[in-house]
Design an enzyme around this catalytic site. Structure first.
Site, PDB file in Angstrom:
ATOM      1  N   CYS A 114      21.929  12.523  37.907  1.00 44.66           N
ATOM      2  CA  CYS A 114      22.294  11.941  39.209  1.00 44.66           C
ATOM      3  C   CYS A 114      23.797  11.951  39.466  1.00 44.66           C
ATOM      4  O   CYS A 114      24.241  11.794  40.599  1.00 44.66           O
ATOM      5  CB  CYS A 114      21.750  10.523  39.323  1.00 44.66           C
ATOM      6  SG  CYS A 114      19.964  10.452  39.224  1.00 44.66           S
ATOM      7  N   HIS A 250      25.735   6.501  45.029  1.00 46.93           N
ATOM      8  CA  HIS A 250      24.460   7.113  44.632  1.00 46.93           C
ATOM      9  C   HIS A 250      23.321   6.231  45.145  1.00 46.93           C
ATOM     10  O   HIS A 250      23.410   4.998  45.076  1.00 46.93           O
ATOM     11  CB  HIS A 250      24.403   7.235  43.107  1.00 46.93           C
ATOM     12  CG  HIS A 250      23.093   7.744  42.604  1.00 46.93           C
ATOM     13  ND1 HIS A 250      22.440   8.804  43.187  1.00 46.93           N
ATOM     14  CD2 HIS A 250      22.306   7.324  41.582  1.00 46.93           C
ATOM     15  CE1 HIS A 250      21.309   9.020  42.538  1.00 46.93           C
ATOM     16  NE2 HIS A 250      21.203   8.134  41.568  1.00 46.93           N
ATOM     17  N   ASN A 280      15.557   8.215  45.813  1.00 44.55           N
ATOM     18  CA  ASN A 280      16.606   8.731  44.925  1.00 44.55           C
ATOM     19  C   ASN A 280      16.452  10.254  44.816  1.00 44.55           C
ATOM     20  O   ASN A 280      15.476  10.736  44.244  1.00 44.55           O
ATOM     21  CB  ASN A 280      16.451   8.050  43.558  1.00 44.55           C
ATOM     22  CG  ASN A 280      17.530   8.459  42.572  1.00 44.55           C
ATOM     23  OD1 ASN A 280      18.255   9.431  42.791  1.00 44.55           O
ATOM     24  ND2 ASN A 280      17.621   7.725  41.480  1.00 44.55           N
TER      25      ASN A 280
HETATM   26  O1  UT7 Z   1      19.359   7.534  39.424  1.00 46.76           O
HETATM   27  C1  UT7 Z   1      19.620   7.150  38.119  1.00 46.76           C
HETATM   28  C2  UT7 Z   1      19.948   5.727  38.054  1.00 46.76           C
HETATM   29  N1  UT7 Z   1      18.753   4.956  38.195  1.00 46.76           N
HETATM   30  C3  UT7 Z   1      18.833   3.697  38.512  1.00 46.76           C
HETATM   31  O2  UT7 Z   1      19.898   3.205  38.765  1.00 46.76           O
HETATM   32  C4  UT7 Z   1      17.575   2.880  38.487  1.00 46.76           C
HETATM   33  C5  UT7 Z   1      17.854   1.543  37.889  1.00 46.76           C
HETATM   34  N2  UT7 Z   1      16.688   0.686  37.758  1.00 46.76           N
HETATM   35  C6  UT7 Z   1      16.036   0.142  38.815  1.00 46.76           C
HETATM   36  O3  UT7 Z   1      16.354   0.439  39.953  1.00 46.76           O
HETATM   37  C7  UT7 Z   1      14.962  -0.883  38.560  1.00 46.76           C
HETATM   38  O4  UT7 Z   1      14.992  -1.242  37.201  1.00 46.76           O
HETATM   39  C8  UT7 Z   1      13.535  -0.395  38.937  1.00 46.76           C
HETATM   40  C9  UT7 Z   1      13.412  -0.304  40.449  1.00 46.76           C
HETATM   41  C10 UT7 Z   1      13.264   0.944  38.295  1.00 46.76           C
HETATM   42  C11 UT7 Z   1      12.490  -1.402  38.439  1.00 46.76           C
HETATM   43  O5  UT7 Z   1      12.746  -2.695  38.961  1.00 46.76           O
HETATM   44  P1  UT7 Z   1      12.667  -3.964  37.985  1.00 46.76           P
HETATM   45  O6  UT7 Z   1      12.918  -5.143  38.834  1.00 46.76           O
HETATM   46  O7  UT7 Z   1      13.597  -3.690  36.840  1.00 46.76           O
HETATM   47  O8  UT7 Z   1      11.155  -3.954  37.569  1.00 46.76           O
HETATM   48  P2  UT7 Z   1      10.475  -3.755  36.119  1.00 46.76           P
HETATM   49  O9  UT7 Z   1      10.508  -2.329  35.719  1.00 46.76           O
HETATM   50  O10 UT7 Z   1      11.061  -4.728  35.159  1.00 46.76           O
HETATM   51  O11 UT7 Z   1       8.991  -4.173  36.438  1.00 46.76           O
HETATM   52  C12 UT7 Z   1       8.661  -5.479  36.929  1.00 46.76           C
HETATM   53  C13 UT7 Z   1       7.163  -5.571  37.173  1.00 46.76           C
HETATM   54  C14 UT7 Z   1       6.334  -5.160  35.978  1.00 46.76           C
HETATM   55  O12 UT7 Z   1       5.205  -6.016  35.938  1.00 46.76           O
HETATM   56  P3  UT7 Z   1       5.140  -7.243  34.893  1.00 46.76           P
HETATM   57  O13 UT7 Z   1       5.268  -6.610  33.534  1.00 46.76           O
HETATM   58  O14 UT7 Z   1       6.307  -8.124  35.240  1.00 46.76           O
HETATM   59  O15 UT7 Z   1       3.801  -7.841  35.191  1.00 46.76           O
HETATM   60  C15 UT7 Z   1       5.881  -3.758  36.307  1.00 46.76           C
HETATM   61  O16 UT7 Z   1       4.655  -3.423  35.698  1.00 46.76           O
HETATM   62  O17 UT7 Z   1       6.773  -4.697  38.250  1.00 46.76           O
HETATM   63  C16 UT7 Z   1       5.708  -3.841  37.804  1.00 46.76           C
HETATM   64  N3  UT7 Z   1       5.875  -2.533  38.455  1.00 46.76           N
HETATM   65  C17 UT7 Z   1       5.283  -2.213  39.618  1.00 46.76           C
HETATM   66  N4  UT7 Z   1       4.449  -2.898  40.418  1.00 46.76           N
HETATM   67  C18 UT7 Z   1       4.040  -2.270  41.549  1.00 46.76           C
HETATM   68  C19 UT7 Z   1       6.632  -1.496  38.030  1.00 46.76           C
HETATM   69  N5  UT7 Z   1       6.546  -0.482  38.926  1.00 46.76           N
HETATM   70  C20 UT7 Z   1       5.706  -0.903  39.904  1.00 46.76           C
HETATM   71  C21 UT7 Z   1       5.234  -0.313  41.082  1.00 46.76           C
HETATM   72  N6  UT7 Z   1       4.414  -1.029  41.878  1.00 46.76           N
HETATM   73  N7  UT7 Z   1       5.603   0.918  41.479  1.00 46.76           N
END
Ligand code: UT7
Length: 323
Positions: A114, A250, A280
């Protein structure tokens, strides 16, 4: 005196097919509400078969040349940042070179995920300052839809396809001497390679590869590293937050973008956001956002623009540019 480089034109290309969160949630266990709340994404573009990395990169490059009032004859070098090249070789940059009818100079692909566009701009700036080239196309072009793991809802809802490009040229006597690429800073930390990667490649038998991301960890590093990169850029130029007219970050997550805008004390209308519509697009995200804000008249000639990105590697960096 060695020439500065001028960011003379920008362009972008987005695939025709738009996929909304609701459409995705018919095949992936997710919801529009979750995606919007956590990322700000409402929709993304997905490439169809003919919309290859070279096809989209060529379209964006043509638009950048037209915006700069330049032609293929002005191009000495093509740097194409991508993690999704059409072939292992020749470089996708050279497919673009052929399509554009550029018959001199050189070109290569650049792999920095990225942050690839910021890396490419840094390399182009160095080449122009050293006299190695006078006109360089820097392109970010990606078809992440082809490397997404559709069983992993934590990543497959986050990315889109597209291309963005800029044409960078050596300054001439008529250019305002405050204009140009003021600085670029690029960084990498290979020890963090396993928090965001593709688990395969052309060279690995039966394993073309899918994207894997430990989102929370990447999020944490993004907030810290990008804030450092911004301060580094300003310090190198003897500037403060108040000097920045526009932030073009980004486009990975609205929450990261908002945090950065706040840190800089910029009102939201001075931060270019496309993540809601493009998701993204990796190396394409910064030049696509820049092209959009130039084309709609928000960013004007003379404005000071801060570009920043972070991606798999980890790679990150910034560029400070007066347009
Ligand atoms: O381009 C390169 C750089 N990339 C980035 O900068 C990305 C950085 N990271 C992020 O933007 C965030 O970490 C994400 C958007 C990827 C994820 O957000 P988060 O708030 O960190 O969520 P998480 O991965 O910790 O997941 C939270 C919950 C989980 O459920 P439990 O375990 O709390 O019950 C996941 O299973 O959300 C659940 N989950 C979803 N639910 C519905 C994860 N993906 C989904 C989904 N739909 N698509």
């Amino acid at each position: 005196m060695l020439p500065r480089s001028i960011l003379a034109g920008c362009g972008g290309y987005l695939p025709e097919r738009i996929v909304t969160n609701d459409e995705l949630s018919r095949t992936v266990d997710t919801s529009d509400e979750w995606i919007r709340d956590r990322t700000g994404i409402r929709q993304r573009h997905f490439a169809s078969k003919h919309e290859t990395t070279a096809f989209m990169g060529t379209a964006a490059a043509r638009a950048a040349l037209a915006d700069a009032g330049a032609t293929a004859a002005d191009v000495d070098a093509i740097i194409l940042a991508t993690s999704t090249p059409d072939q292992a070789f020749p470089a996708t940059a050279l497919r673009v070179q052929a399509e554009l009818g550029v018959t001199k100079g050189f070109g290569f692909d650049l792999s920095a995920a990225c942050a690839g566009f910021i890396y490419g701009l840094s390399v182009a700036d160095g080449m122009i300052r050293s006299g190695q080239a006078r006109g360089v196309l820097v392109i970010g072009s990606e078809v992440y839809s082809r490397i997404l793991n559709w069983q992993d809802r934590g990543t497959c809802v986050l990315f889109g396809d597209g291309a963005g490009a800029v044409f960078v040229r050596a300054a001439n006597a008529e250019d305002d001497d405050r204009r140009g690429v003021l600085s670029t800073h690029i960084h990498a930390q290979g020890t963090l390679g396993d928090i965001l990667y593709v688990d395969g490649a052309v060279g690995q038998p039966d394993k073309p590869g899918h994207l894997v991301m430990h989102g929370r960890e990447v999020f944490r590093h993004a907030v810290t590293r990008l804030a450092e990169a911004v301060e580094e850029a300003l310090a190198a130029n003897g500037m403060t937050h108040a000097d920045i007219d526009w932030l073009v970050p980004h486009q990975a997550n609205r929450r990261i973008i908002d945090a950065m805008g706040k840190k800089l004390g910029l009102p939201p209308e001075r931060v270019v956001v496309t993540v809601d519509r493009h998701a993204n697009t990796s190396a394409a995200s910064v030049p696509l956002a820049l092209a959009e804000a130039r084309a709609d008249g928000r960013i004007k000639s003379g404005d000071l623009v801060l570009l920043e990105a972070l991606g798999g590697g980890l790679t990150w960096g910034s560029a400070l540019v007066r347009l």
